[in-house]
Design a protein around this motif. Structure first.
Motif, PDB file in Angstrom:
ATOM      1  N   GLU A  55       0.862  -1.097   0.144  1.00 32.74           N
ATOM      2  CA  GLU A  55      -0.087   0.033  -0.137  1.00 32.74           C
ATOM      3  C   GLU A  55       0.816   1.297  -0.011  1.00 32.74           C
ATOM      4  O   GLU A  55       0.520   2.191  -0.588  1.00 32.74           O
ATOM      5  N   ALA A  56       1.960   1.363   0.709  1.00 28.92           N
ATOM      6  CA  ALA A  56       2.715   2.665   0.825  1.00 28.92           C
ATOM      7  C   ALA A  56       3.295   2.806  -0.504  1.00 28.92           C
ATOM      8  O   ALA A  56       3.626   3.869  -0.931  1.00 28.92           O
ATOM      9  N   VAL A  57       3.855   1.756  -1.192  1.00 32.05           N
ATOM     10  CA  VAL A  57       4.560   1.933  -2.401  1.00 32.05           C
ATOM     11  C   VAL A  57       3.538   2.207  -3.663  1.00 32.05           C
ATOM     12  O   VAL A  57       3.746   3.223  -4.244  1.00 32.05           O
ATOM     13  N   THR A  58       2.457   1.635  -3.307  1.00 35.35           N
ATOM     14  CA  THR A  58       1.356   2.174  -4.267  1.00 35.35           C
ATOM     15  C   THR A  58       0.916   3.827  -4.144  1.00 35.35           C
ATOM     16  O   THR A  58       0.876   4.581  -5.234  1.00 35.35           O
ATOM     17  N   ALA A  59       0.926   4.048  -3.001  1.00 38.84           N
ATOM     18  CA  ALA A  59       0.729   5.464  -2.555  1.00 38.84           C
ATOM     19  C   ALA A  59       1.948   6.479  -3.171  1.00 38.84           C
ATOM     20  O   ALA A  59       1.726   7.341  -3.661  1.00 38.84           O
ATOM     21  N   LEU A  60       3.192   5.986  -3.097  1.00 34.41           N
ATOM     22  CA  LEU A  60       4.059   6.661  -3.515  1.00 34.41           C
ATOM     23  C   LEU A  60       3.987   6.669  -5.057  1.00 34.41           C
ATOM     24  O   LEU A  60       4.623   7.596  -5.788  1.00 34.41           O
ATOM     25  N   ARG A  61       3.748   5.630  -5.749  1.00 31.32           N
ATOM     26  CA  ARG A  61       3.616   5.446  -7.212  1.00 31.32           C
ATOM     27  C   ARG A  61       2.545   6.697  -7.642  1.00 31.32           C
ATOM     28  O   ARG A  61       2.767   7.293  -8.669  1.00 31.32           O
ATOM     29  N   GLU A  62       1.575   6.831  -7.070  1.00 26.52           N
ATOM     30  CA  GLU A  62       0.607   7.812  -7.141  1.00 26.52           C
ATOM     31  C   GLU A  62       1.205   9.294  -7.112  1.00 26.52           C
ATOM     32  O   GLU A  62       0.830   9.970  -7.868  1.00 26.52           O
ATOM     33  N   LYS A  63       1.983   9.609  -6.344  1.00 22.12           N
ATOM     34  CA  LYS A  63       2.596  10.791  -5.971  1.00 22.12           C
ATOM     35  C   LYS A  63       4.050  10.585  -5.533  1.00 22.12           C
ATOM     36  O   LYS A  63       4.348  10.978  -4.360  1.00 22.12           O
ATOM     37  N   PRO A  64       4.835  10.268  -6.480  1.00 22.03           N
ATOM     38  CA  PRO A  64       6.370   9.986  -6.081  1.00 22.03           C
ATOM     39  C   PRO A  64       7.030  11.370  -5.431  1.00 22.03           C
ATOM     40  O   PRO A  64       7.834  11.237  -4.769  1.00 22.03           O
ATOM     41  N   GLY A  65       6.514  12.580  -5.716  1.00 21.64           N
ATOM     42  CA  GLY A  65       7.214  13.548  -5.223  1.00 21.64           C
ATOM     43  C   GLY A  65       6.722  13.987  -3.702  1.00 21.64           C
ATOM     44  O   GLY A  65       7.063  15.195  -3.179  1.00 21.64           O
ATOM     45  N   SER A  66       5.885  13.393  -3.279  1.00 23.28           N
ATOM     46  CA  SER A  66       5.016  13.560  -1.903  1.00 23.28           C
ATOM     47  C   SER A  66       6.001  13.301  -0.931  1.00 23.28           C
ATOM     48  O   SER A  66       6.498  11.964  -0.776  1.00 23.28           O
ATOM     49  N   GLU A  67       6.373  14.324  -0.089  1.00 23.28           N
ATOM     50  CA  GLU A  67       7.281  14.049   0.908  1.00 23.28           C
ATOM     51  C   GLU A  67       6.387  13.276   2.088  1.00 23.28           C
ATOM     52  O   GLU A  67       7.218  12.089   2.652  1.00 23.28           O
ATOM     53  N   SER A  68       5.156  13.115   2.220  1.00 23.84           N
ATOM     54  CA  SER A  68       4.579  12.472   3.260  1.00 23.84           C
ATOM     55  C   SER A  68       4.649  10.943   2.831  1.00 23.84           C
ATOM     56  O   SER A  68       4.942  10.049   3.554  1.00 23.84           O
ATOM     57  N   ARG A  69       4.361  10.697   1.538  1.00 26.59           N
ATOM     58  CA  ARG A  69       4.817   9.468   1.038  1.00 26.59           C
ATOM     59  C   ARG A  69       5.918   8.731   0.940  1.00 26.59           C
ATOM     60  O   ARG A  69       6.078   7.532   1.226  1.00 26.59           O
ATOM     61  N   GLN A  70       6.756   9.676   0.891  1.00 34.62           N
ATOM     62  CA  GLN A  70       8.541   9.160   0.828  1.00 34.62           C
ATOM     63  C   GLN A  70       8.638   8.955   2.371  1.00 34.62           C
ATOM     64  O   GLN A  70       9.336   7.762   2.732  1.00 34.62           O
ATOM     65  N   LEU A  71       8.256   9.593   3.364  1.00 35.73           N
ATOM     66  CA  LEU A  71       8.275   9.470   4.664  1.00 35.73           C
ATOM     67  C   LEU A  71       7.823   8.097   5.205  1.00 35.73           C
ATOM     68  O   LEU A  71       8.426   7.410   6.079  1.00 35.73           O
ATOM     69  N   ALA A  72       6.633   7.776   4.531  1.00 28.90           N
ATOM     70  CA  ALA A  72       6.070   6.491   4.963  1.00 28.90           C
ATOM     71  C   ALA A  72       6.602   5.307   4.743  1.00 28.90           C
ATOM     72  O   ALA A  72       6.940   4.443   5.351  1.00 28.90           O
ATOM     73  N   VAL A  73       7.206   5.372   3.518  1.00 28.51           N
ATOM     74  CA  VAL A  73       8.284   4.290   2.895  1.00 28.51           C
ATOM     75  C   VAL A  73       9.448   4.241   3.859  1.00 28.51           C
ATOM     76  O   VAL A  73      10.096   3.367   4.152  1.00 28.51           O
ATOM     77  N   GLN A  74      10.212   5.475   4.159  1.00 26.43           N
ATOM     78  CA  GLN A  74      11.436   5.685   5.110  1.00 26.43           C
ATOM     79  C   GLN A  74      11.012   4.881   6.406  1.00 26.43           C
ATOM     80  O   GLN A  74      12.069   4.399   6.845  1.00 26.43           O
ATOM     81  N   SER A  75       9.896   5.295   6.879  1.00 28.62           N
ATOM     82  CA  SER A  75       9.537   4.731   8.058  1.00 28.62           C
ATOM     83  C   SER A  75       9.428   3.286   8.211  1.00 28.62           C
ATOM     84  O   SER A  75       9.842   2.666   9.062  1.00 28.62           O
ATOM     85  N   GLN A  76       9.094   2.650   7.140  1.00 31.74           N
ATOM     86  CA  GLN A  76       9.048   1.169   6.946  1.00 31.74           C
ATOM     87  C   GLN A  76      10.385   0.689   7.194  1.00 31.74           C
ATOM     88  O   GLN A  76      10.534  -0.238   7.869  1.00 31.74           O
ATOM     89  N   LEU A  77      11.118   1.109   6.420  1.00 24.98           N
ATOM     90  CA  LEU A  77      12.891   0.625   6.226  1.00 24.98           C
ATOM     91  C   LEU A  77      13.259   0.969   7.741  1.00 24.98           C
ATOM     92  O   LEU A  77      13.934   0.111   8.219  1.00 24.98           O
ATOM     93  N   ALA A  78      12.951   2.178   8.338  1.00 20.21           N
ATOM     94  CA  ALA A  78      13.632   2.359   9.517  1.00 20.21           C
ATOM     95  C   ALA A  78      13.104   1.475  10.753  1.00 20.21           C
ATOM     96  O   ALA A  78      13.903   0.895  11.418  1.00 20.21           O
ATOM     97  N   GLY A  79      12.032   1.099  10.543  1.00 21.94           N
ATOM     98  CA  GLY A  79      11.258   0.066  11.449  1.00 21.94           C
ATOM     99  C   GLY A  79      11.976  -1.086  11.495  1.00 21.94           C
ATOM    100  O   GLY A  79      12.173  -1.696  12.252  1.00 21.94           O
ATOM    101  N   ALA A  80      12.024  -1.779  10.097  1.00 27.00           N
ATOM    102  CA  ALA A  80      12.865  -3.074   9.936  1.00 27.00           C
ATOM    103  C   ALA A  80      14.157  -3.028  10.620  1.00 27.00           C
ATOM    104  O   ALA A  80      14.468  -3.781  11.137  1.00 27.00           O
ATOM    105  N   VAL A  81      14.962  -1.772  10.530  1.00 28.43           N
ATOM    106  CA  VAL A  81      16.228  -1.871  10.916  1.00 28.43           C
ATOM    107  C   VAL A  81      16.342  -1.630  12.318  1.00 28.43           C
ATOM    108  O   VAL A  81      17.002  -2.249  12.943  1.00 28.43           O
ATOM    109  N   GLU A  82      15.153  -1.203  12.887  1.00 33.69           N
ATOM    110  CA  GLU A  82      15.306  -1.237  14.510  1.00 33.69           C
ATOM    111  C   GLU A  82      14.873  -2.370  14.826  1.00 33.69           C
ATOM    112  O   GLU A  82      15.389  -2.742  15.993  1.00 33.69           O
TER     113      GLU A  82
END
Length: 133
Positions: A55-82
């Protein structure tokens, strides 16, 4: 040069992903730029079991320049590392592989050569901290 923080590495990778999605490519195209060893752990964060985008990647695809959508994907990666700190080395390996591509090299250089970007830890000892001119 100071080593990049994990958040800078994640930000670079997500910027690269957003660029690929903005160029009408998909996550599988993004993952092709990396070795199998570095993407095995990240694939479930971007693709479901049946190979569809999350879902997060699909949302990013819809608006790739969206800072909030990029942050959502970044948060997923950060959570995985955590959850699994050993994954940080794989993220760094992905970042280095990304730097080998033309577009990835430009993104990495923007991060590495940006003015007023903190690439390390800051300990103020209880005082104030400000980055800027």
């Amino acid at each position: 040069m100071e080593p990049l923080t994990t958040s800078a590495v994640i930000g670079g990778l997500v910027t690269y992903l957003a660029k690929k999605l903005g160029d009408h490519k998909n996550v599988k195209d993004f993952l092709k730029d990396f070795s199998q060893a570095t993407v095995d752990w990240v694939r479930p964060l971007f693709l479901t079991d049946d190979g569809e985008e999350t879902e997060a990647v699909t949302a990013l695809r819809e608006k790739p320049g969206s800072e909030s959508r990029q942050l959502a994907v970044q948060s997923q990666l950060a959570g995985a590392v955590e959850d699994q700190p050993a994954l940080e080395q794989r993220l760094r390996a992905m970042f280095e592989e990304m730097r080998q591509t033309e577009e990835g090299g430009r993104i990495a250089n923007q991060i590495l050569n940006s003015k007023n970007v903190n690439t390390g830890n800051v300990n103020t000892g209880g005082g104030n901290f400000r980055i800027g001119d």
